[in-house]
Design a protein around this motif. Structure first.
Motif, PDB file in Angstrom:
ATOM      1  N   PHE A   1       0.820  -1.214   0.000  1.00 55.83           N
ATOM      2  CA  PHE A   1       0.000   0.000   0.000  1.00 55.83           C
ATOM      3  C   PHE A   1       0.854   1.263   0.000  1.00 55.83           C
ATOM      4  CE2 PHE A   1      -2.474  -3.313   2.118  1.00 55.83           C
ATOM      5  CZ  PHE A   1      -3.625  -3.295   1.355  1.00 55.83           C
ATOM      6  N   ALA A   2       2.093   1.144   0.432  1.00 55.36           N
ATOM      7  CA  ALA A   2       2.956   2.310   0.640  1.00 55.36           C
ATOM      8  C   ALA A   2       4.416   1.893   0.519  1.00 55.36           C
ATOM      9  CB  ALA A   2       2.703   2.890   2.032  1.00 55.36           C
ATOM     10  N   LYS A   3       5.269   2.884   0.554  1.00 60.90           N
ATOM     11  CA  LYS A   3       6.704   2.667   0.707  1.00 60.90           C
ATOM     12  C   LYS A   3       7.058   3.122   2.123  1.00 60.90           C
ATOM     13  CE  LYS A   3       8.005   1.437  -3.463  1.00 60.90           C
ATOM     14  NZ  LYS A   3       8.333   0.049  -3.698  1.00 60.90           N
ATOM     15  N   VAL A   4       7.608   2.209   2.894  1.00 66.18           N
ATOM     16  CA  VAL A   4       8.106   2.577   4.218  1.00 66.18           C
ATOM     17  C   VAL A   4       9.567   2.964   4.027  1.00 66.18           C
ATOM     18  CG1 VAL A   4       8.553   1.799   6.575  1.00 66.18           C
ATOM     19  CG2 VAL A   4       6.472   1.061   5.389  1.00 66.18           C
ATOM     20  N   LEU A   5       9.852   4.246   4.282  1.00 63.51           N
ATOM     21  CA  LEU A   5      11.193   4.779   4.053  1.00 63.51           C
ATOM     22  C   LEU A   5      11.813   5.248   5.360  1.00 63.51           C
ATOM     23  CD1 LEU A   5      10.601   7.046   0.895  1.00 63.51           C
ATOM     24  CD2 LEU A   5      11.372   4.662   0.959  1.00 63.51           C
ATOM     25  N   SER A   6      13.131   5.321   5.380  1.00 68.31           N
ATOM     26  CA  SER A   6      13.817   5.895   6.533  1.00 68.31           C
ATOM     27  C   SER A   6      13.460   7.379   6.634  1.00 68.31           C
ATOM     28  CB  SER A   6      15.330   5.739   6.387  1.00 68.31           C
ATOM     29  OG  SER A   6      15.810   6.602   5.374  1.00 68.31           O
ATOM     30  N   LEU A   7      13.717   7.949   7.786  1.00 69.35           N
ATOM     31  CA  LEU A   7      13.466   9.378   7.977  1.00 69.35           C
ATOM     32  C   LEU A   7      14.309  10.192   6.996  1.00 69.35           C
ATOM     33  CD1 LEU A   7      11.712  11.138   9.843  1.00 69.35           C
ATOM     34  CD2 LEU A   7      13.770  11.505  11.208  1.00 69.35           C
ATOM     35  N   ASP A   8      15.575   9.814   6.828  1.00 63.53           N
ATOM     36  CA  ASP A   8      16.448  10.552   5.916  1.00 63.53           C
ATOM     37  C   ASP A   8      15.965  10.470   4.465  1.00 63.53           C
ATOM     38  OD1 ASP A   8      18.072  11.426   7.976  1.00 63.53           O
ATOM     39  OD2 ASP A   8      19.542   9.809   7.722  1.00 63.53           O
ATOM     40  N   GLU A   9      15.519   9.300   4.045  1.00 65.06           N
ATOM     41  CA  GLU A   9      14.972   9.165   2.681  1.00 65.06           C
ATOM     42  C   GLU A   9      13.718  10.029   2.506  1.00 65.06           C
ATOM     43  OE1 GLU A   9      15.785   4.745   1.073  1.00 65.06           O
ATOM     44  OE2 GLU A   9      14.762   4.827   3.022  1.00 65.06           O
ATOM     45  N   THR A  10      12.892  10.080   3.535  1.00 68.08           N
ATOM     46  CA  THR A  10      11.678  10.894   3.477  1.00 68.08           C
ATOM     47  C   THR A  10      12.010  12.369   3.420  1.00 68.08           C
ATOM     48  OG1 THR A  10      10.518   9.166   4.720  1.00 68.08           O
ATOM     49  CG2 THR A  10       9.456  11.336   4.580  1.00 68.08           C
ATOM     50  N   ILE A  11      13.000  12.778   4.166  1.00 73.10           N
ATOM     51  CA  ILE A  11      13.424  14.182   4.138  1.00 73.10           C
ATOM     52  C   ILE A  11      13.889  14.565   2.736  1.00 73.10           C
ATOM     53  CG2 ILE A  11      15.270  15.734   4.949  1.00 73.10           C
ATOM     54  CD1 ILE A  11      14.757  14.460   7.764  1.00 73.10           C
ATOM     55  N   LYS A  12      14.598  13.673   2.066  1.00 68.42           N
ATOM     56  CA  LYS A  12      15.024  13.951   0.685  1.00 68.42           C
ATOM     57  C   LYS A  12      13.814  14.173  -0.227  1.00 68.42           C
ATOM     58  CE  LYS A  12      19.385  11.484   0.999  1.00 68.42           C
ATOM     59  NZ  LYS A  12      20.104  10.242   0.671  1.00 68.42           N
ATOM     60  N   VAL A  13      12.759  13.398  -0.017  1.00 66.05           N
ATOM     61  CA  VAL A  13      11.533  13.585  -0.801  1.00 66.05           C
ATOM     62  C   VAL A  13      10.945  14.960  -0.533  1.00 66.05           C
ATOM     63  CG1 VAL A  13       9.142  12.789  -1.108  1.00 66.05           C
ATOM     64  CG2 VAL A  13      11.009  11.117  -0.942  1.00 66.05           C
ATOM     65  N   LEU A  14      10.902  15.371   0.729  1.00 71.69           N
ATOM     66  CA  LEU A  14      10.348  16.680   1.089  1.00 71.69           C
ATOM     67  C   LEU A  14      11.191  17.831   0.522  1.00 71.69           C
ATOM     68  CD1 LEU A  14       9.227  16.105   4.783  1.00 71.69           C
ATOM     69  CD2 LEU A  14       7.749  16.692   2.834  1.00 71.69           C
ATOM     70  N   MET A  15      12.471  17.585   0.318  1.00 67.64           N
ATOM     71  CA  MET A  15      13.352  18.649  -0.169  1.00 67.64           C
ATOM     72  C   MET A  15      13.315  18.797  -1.683  1.00 67.64           C
ATOM     73  SD  MET A  15      16.494  18.021   2.489  1.00 67.64           S
ATOM     74  CE  MET A  15      17.529  19.335   1.877  1.00 67.64           C
ATOM     75  N   CYS A  16      12.698  17.862  -2.383  1.00 69.62           N
ATOM     76  CA  CYS A  16      12.574  17.958  -3.845  1.00 69.62           C
ATOM     77  C   CYS A  16      11.615  19.072  -4.216  1.00 69.62           C
ATOM     78  CB  CYS A  16      12.080  16.640  -4.435  1.00 69.62           C
ATOM     79  SG  CYS A  16      13.284  15.324  -4.353  1.00 69.62           S
ATOM     80  N   LYS A  17      11.986  19.842  -5.195  1.00 65.01           N
ATOM     81  CA  LYS A  17      11.116  20.936  -5.658  1.00 65.01           C
ATOM     82  C   LYS A  17      10.249  20.491  -6.796  1.00 65.01           C
ATOM     83  CE  LYS A  17      12.485  24.054  -2.801  1.00 65.01           C
ATOM     84  NZ  LYS A  17      11.665  24.564  -1.803  1.00 65.01           N
TER      85      LYS A  17
END
Length: 178
Positions: free
Chosen positions: A162-178
């Motif tokens: 249903f989802a991708k469970v990612l590390s906090l650091d991987e998720t932060i990289k997603v949030l930093m994408c413009k």
């Protein structure tokens, strides 16, 4: 990834005061994601549960309030709900669709109730889901402790289904994408 939001579900005072599994790490990690999302102009959306009159999460009570360490800014949306799903009769889907959101980073409480239901509802609505590690939690029950519930749902039920469970650091990289 401009069409990504951070969704914070049911991180409410009464629940946190009952000390769920891994409580402080979960709060700290959600706080970190909120900070990164705001800095990178990603919308942070909150969902708050109302259990009804006389209940622990009764509308307007102290326990019903969003936990003070992660409270929304004045301009951030808060959707009220009365069901396990953040989508059922809340207007959340309509709002996300109006903003052309396609990816939800899902955090909050309780793993096996509102996070599970919201995850599956979002999946059925066609959203891509990211569940950052150690950003959802729950309580021990008569069958399993909070850690086993967390691990079971995150790694056996949700991840790569249903989802991708990612590390906090991987998720932060997603949030930093413009």
């Amino acid at each position: 990834m401009n069409n990504t939001i951070l969704l914070v579900v049911d991180v409410q005072t009464a629940l946190i005061e009952e000390h769920p599994y891994n409580e402080q790490n979960v709060i700290d990690n959600i706080k970190r994601l909120i900070t990164v999302a705001r800095y990178n102009e990603k919308e942070v959306i909150y969902v708050r549960h109302d259990d009804g009159k006389g209940e622990e999460l009764e509308y307007g009570t102290d326990g019903w309030q969003i936990y003070y360490e992660i409270k929304p800014n004045n301009n951030e949306k808060v959707f009220e709900k009365q069901y396990n799903s953040a989508f059922l009769k809340t207007g959340l889907k309509e709002y996300l669709d109006s903003k052309k959101i396609d990816t939800i980073i899902l955090t909050g409480l309780q793993t096996e109730y509102c996070i599970d239901t919201t995850c599956k509802a979002a999946f059925e609505h066609g959203y891509k889901l990211i569940i950052p590690e150690e950003t959802n939690t729950t309580f021990d029950n008569e069958y399993l402790d909070g850690q086993k519930l967390y691990n079971f749902y995150n790694y056996k039920i949700w991840n790569n289904r249903f989802a991708k469970v990612l590390s906090l650091d991987e998720t932060i990289k997603v949030l930093m994408c413009k």
